[in-house]
Design a protein around this motif. Structure first.
Motif, short mmCIF file in Angstrom:
data_model
loop_
_atom_site.label_atom_id
_atom_site.label_comp_id
_atom_site.label_asym_id
_atom_site.label_seq_id
_atom_site.Cartn_x
_atom_site.Cartn_y
_atom_site.Cartn_z
N ASN A 141 0.83 -1.20 0.00
CA ASN A 141 0.00 0.00 0.00
C ASN A 141 0.87 1.26 0.00
OD1 ASN A 141 -2.39 1.43 -0.04
ND2 ASN A 141 -2.62 1.40 2.19
N SER A 162 2.33 4.78 -0.87
CA SER A 162 1.85 6.08 -1.34
C SER A 162 2.67 6.44 -2.58
CB SER A 162 2.03 7.14 -0.26
OG SER A 162 3.41 7.45 -0.12
N GLU A 170 6.12 7.37 -1.46
CA GLU A 170 6.91 6.20 -1.03
C GLU A 170 7.36 5.41 -2.25
OE1 GLU A 170 5.12 4.88 3.31
OE2 GLU A 170 3.99 4.35 1.52
#
Length: 135
Positions: free
Chosen positions: A26, A28, A31
């Motif tokens: 997950n 971002s 990231e």
């Protein structure tokens, strides 16, 4: 399978892995932008280290027969394996030190679990494909 087919297959697997890991972690957008260059460098290094060891083992064997390897050559292979294992460990340590600046420790653990799960799924799919082609 031709070299071109193999390359296409590798690229397809790489794309599936990127998609799977991104979903599992997950990430971002921020990231992901920082994570993937670090991860890709690490992956290439790991692959290269393991490939050198595999190549040397194959080179030492005659027609894939481990019994054809002399004791002296086997000793060299064991020394190479231990050296390679040390380099793999150092590479993993460097990776974690770099990636912990981008993602949390929890996501690093998720990454390791996701990599193992991806590998299991890939092997399972490969086994099914092989058994289907035999029928």
């Amino acid at each position: 399978m031709s070299a071109q087919d193999k390359q296409g297959s590798k690229e397809k697997i790489k794309a599936l892995k990127i998609s799977y890991l991104t979903e599992q972690l997950n990430l971002s957008p921020s990231e992901a932008e920082k994570f993937w260059p670090i991860y890709n460098t690490y992956s290439k290094e790991q692959y290269s280290l393991r490939n050198i060891l595999r190549s040397e083992i194959k080179r030492a064997m005659i027609e894939g027969d481990i019994n054809s390897v002399s004791e002296k050559e086997a000793e060299k292979l064991i020394a190479l394996k231990l050296d390679t294992d040390q380099k793999i460990y150092e590479s993993q340590n460097d990776f974690i030190n770099n990636v912990k600046k981008v993602i949390s420790y929890k996501k690093i653990v998720k990454l390791q679990l996701a990599e193992m799960e991806f590998g299991r799924k890939l092997m399972s799919k490969y086994k099914h494909r092989k058994s289907d082609s035999k029928n």
